[in-house]
Design an enzyme around this catalytic site. Structure first.
Site, PDB file in Angstrom:
ATOM      1  N   SER A 262       0.784  -1.308  -0.096  1.00 28.42           N
ATOM      2  CA  SER A 262       0.034  -0.057  -0.046  1.00 28.42           C
ATOM      3  C   SER A 262       0.809   1.217   0.016  1.00 28.42           C
ATOM      4  CB  SER A 262      -1.030  -0.007   1.106  1.00 28.42           C
ATOM      5  OG  SER A 262      -0.073   0.413   2.424  1.00 28.42           O
ATOM      6  N   LYS A 263       0.226   2.305  -0.164  1.00 28.50           N
ATOM      7  CA  LYS A 263       0.843   3.626   0.120  1.00 28.50           C
ATOM      8  C   LYS A 263       1.943   3.575   1.042  1.00 28.50           C
ATOM      9  CE  LYS A 263      -1.196   6.586  -3.141  1.00 28.50           C
ATOM     10  NZ  LYS A 263      -0.661   5.456  -4.173  1.00 28.50           N
ATOM     11  N   ARG A 264       1.554   3.064   2.243  1.00 30.39           N
ATOM     12  CA  ARG A 264       2.588   3.451   3.110  1.00 30.39           C
ATOM     13  C   ARG A 264       3.917   2.739   2.914  1.00 30.39           C
ATOM     14  NH1 ARG A 264       2.370  -0.302   7.289  1.00 30.39           N
ATOM     15  NH2 ARG A 264       0.716  -1.619   6.066  1.00 30.39           N
ATOM     16  N   HIS A 265       3.997   1.941   1.871  1.00 33.28           N
ATOM     17  CA  HIS A 265       5.425   1.183   1.406  1.00 33.28           C
ATOM     18  C   HIS A 265       5.936   1.979   0.347  1.00 33.28           C
ATOM     19  CE1 HIS A 265       2.832  -2.233   3.024  1.00 33.28           C
ATOM     20  NE2 HIS A 265       4.106  -2.611   3.609  1.00 33.28           N
TER      21      HIS A 265
END
Ligand code: GLU
Ligand code: ZN
Length: 499
Positions: A262-265
């Site tokens: 996800s965006k977090r990565h």
């Protein structure tokens, strides 16, 4: 699944995205696995647009889908713009078909109309939650309505949905090429899902099953996220009296921490990678290895290789970790392998866009670009890195970052001393080769009893404005030794004003 069985039938596979956002790298992995599987088996690759969720559908994501596949060079044999006799390939253009087949299911007793109001369903959910009831989901309230009751409600004009009747007894098995047999007790399958909404739109399940059958899909390659709904799809095939395609659920794509990518990565949409300086060759090569491998060692695969070598047997079960560093490494490798003229055609527009050179570039700018190209090519991880690296050749430099200029364990006075020494060593620079200049700096450092680093770092920052730059002496040649000298003096003045 043995290879023989795979290739016995003529393969027809599809990529069936729901255009509700930008193309995710995981979605594109599904697309290319389908594409390569079709190519490797002389089959057909079909593009189908699953736009039944009209609320979430948007035109930009459809455009993004096309431009992404185009950028990757993935073409389809059949799709919205390419009729292969199984169209239309956009679900919103197939609504009549879904209605017709829903009627068939109702006629055979596999589906029924449900008139429950949103309020009743809300209350039901609340109750189940409150009582921590084992029964979850719809309570089959309308499954026993008599014909007369149904007529009566319809005569009253009550809105209804159509639900698919999940058997209460027995179990259902889905055969997956990779995972083997996946069996669920029918009572564990969420009861009686909606297949046709009150506005007459089909839900994903119904449309997906009807289309896969009608379009002659032989293998369904899709993400493991879809496994939980698999048995319900099998029941739909059975209810219609159709054979299900072979399933092949692809391993999850996760970040380093093991959670779904996800965006977090980091970046997740292909668009971000396109804008971020990645080459399609690198993206294709890297994502083909997300859950697939040829053998234990080979890493490099061109699109043409994969069109021949891809096979389902080599797909893994375990989640695939998306390693951004590894992708950067691949990208750097592909930048190095890229045809020189083609790479220049990619890099020059980046310099124009970043206002490093004029639009169109002047002859002298072009000459500098030609000169720097061979030495920066090795240093690019992303094509977009170029602007930062070569900026010093095109733009004046009037102020410097002191922190960058002062080496560790050295103070400002020491740094000034290093710069003065460098300036002296540049005397006669043009008459020496790069190796000879290197030798000279080496010797000077040795005589001073210091390492080469602390001597070069201030010089590098003075000349290029950055601690990271192409090789030092080539850079000075490209810039011109007089300009380099002026920059060294500029930095000395700035440092001295700090003392
Ligand atoms: N439209 C579904 C999706 O967006 C397709 C799932 C499938 O391949 O069956 O993922
Ligand atoms: Zn109901």
């Amino acid at each position: 699944m043995e290879k023989t069985k795979e290739v016995q039938m003529s393969v027809r596979v599809r990529y069936a995205p729901s255009p509700t956002g930008l193309q995710h790298i995981g979605g594109v992995r599904t697309a290319i696995f389908n594409y390569f599987f079709a190519r490797a088996n002389g089959g057909k690759f079909i593009l189908r647009i699953e736009d039944t969720d009209q609320e979430r559908f948007n035109v930009e994501s459809l455009e993004d889908l096309y431009s992404t596949l185009d950028w990757l060079g993935i073409s389809w044999d059949e799709g919205p713009d390419r009729d292969g006799g199984y169209g239309p390939y956009i679900q919103s253009e197939r609504f009549e078909l879904y209605k017709e087949y829903t009627q068939k299911l109702m006629d055979s007793g596999h589906a029924y109309k449900c008139f429950c109001t949103a309020e009743r369903l809300d209350n039901l959910r609340e109750e189940q939650k409150k009582n921590k009831s084992k029964e979850q989901g719809y309570d089959r309230h309308c499954s026993h309505l008599t014909k007369e009751e149904v007529h009566q409600k319809q005569a009253e004009g009550l809105p209804f949905v159509v639900r698919f009747r999940i058997p209460v007894e027995g179990k259902t098995t889905l055969t997956d090429v990779i995972m083997g047999e996946i069996t669920r007790k029918n009572k564990d399958i969420s009861p009686d899902p909606i297949i046709l909404k009150s506005d007459g739109y089909p839900t994903y399940h119904l449309a997906n099953v009807i289309d896969d059958h009608m379009m002659g899909i032989t293998h369904v390659l899709r993400a493991q996220e879809w496994i939980p709904t698999g048995p319900m799809h099998i029941l739909l095939y059975k209810a219609f009296g159709w054979d299900a395609p072979l399933y092949c659920h692809l391993p999850l794509v996760v970040g380093k921490d093991g959670s779904k990518l996800s965006k977090r990565h980091g970046s997740t949409s292909v668009k971000e990678f396109i804008n971020g300086g990645y080459l399609p060759e690198a993206i294709i090569n890297y994502i083909s290895l997300l859950g697939w491998s040829y053998d234990d060692s080979r890493e490099f695969f061109s699109k043409e290789d994969l069109e021949k070598l891809f096979s389902l047997e080599k797909i893994n079960k375990a989640p695939a970790v998306f390693d951004y560093k590894k992708l950067d490494w691949f990208n750097g490798q592909y930048i190095r392998m890229k045809d020189e003229a083609e790479l220049k055609k990619i890099l020059l527009p980046i310099l124009i866009k970043d206002s490093i050179v004029s639009d169109p570039p002047s002859d002298s700018e072009l000459a500098v670009f030609e000169g720097v190209f061979p030495i920066i090519r090795e240093r690019l991880k992303k094509t977009t890195d170029i602007s930062e690296i070569v900026k010093f050749l095109f733009k004046d430099l009037n102020s410097w970052n002191i922190e960058d200029a002062v080496p560790k364990k050295m103070d400002i006075a020491g740094t000034v001393e290093m710069l003065k020494l460098s300036e002296k060593l540049l005397n006669g620079f043009e008459n020496r080769s790069v190796e000879e200049n290197e030798e000279l700096f080496h010797k000077a450092a040795e005589e001073k009893g210091i390492k080469l680093g602390p001597l070069m770092q201030p010089l590098r920052v003075a000349v290029t404005g950055s601690k990271m730059s192409p090789p030092m002496f080539e850079s000075i040649s490209l810039l011109g030794v007089e300009k380099a000298r002026a920059r060294i003096e500029g930095l000395i003045r700035q440092l001295e004003s700090e003392i």
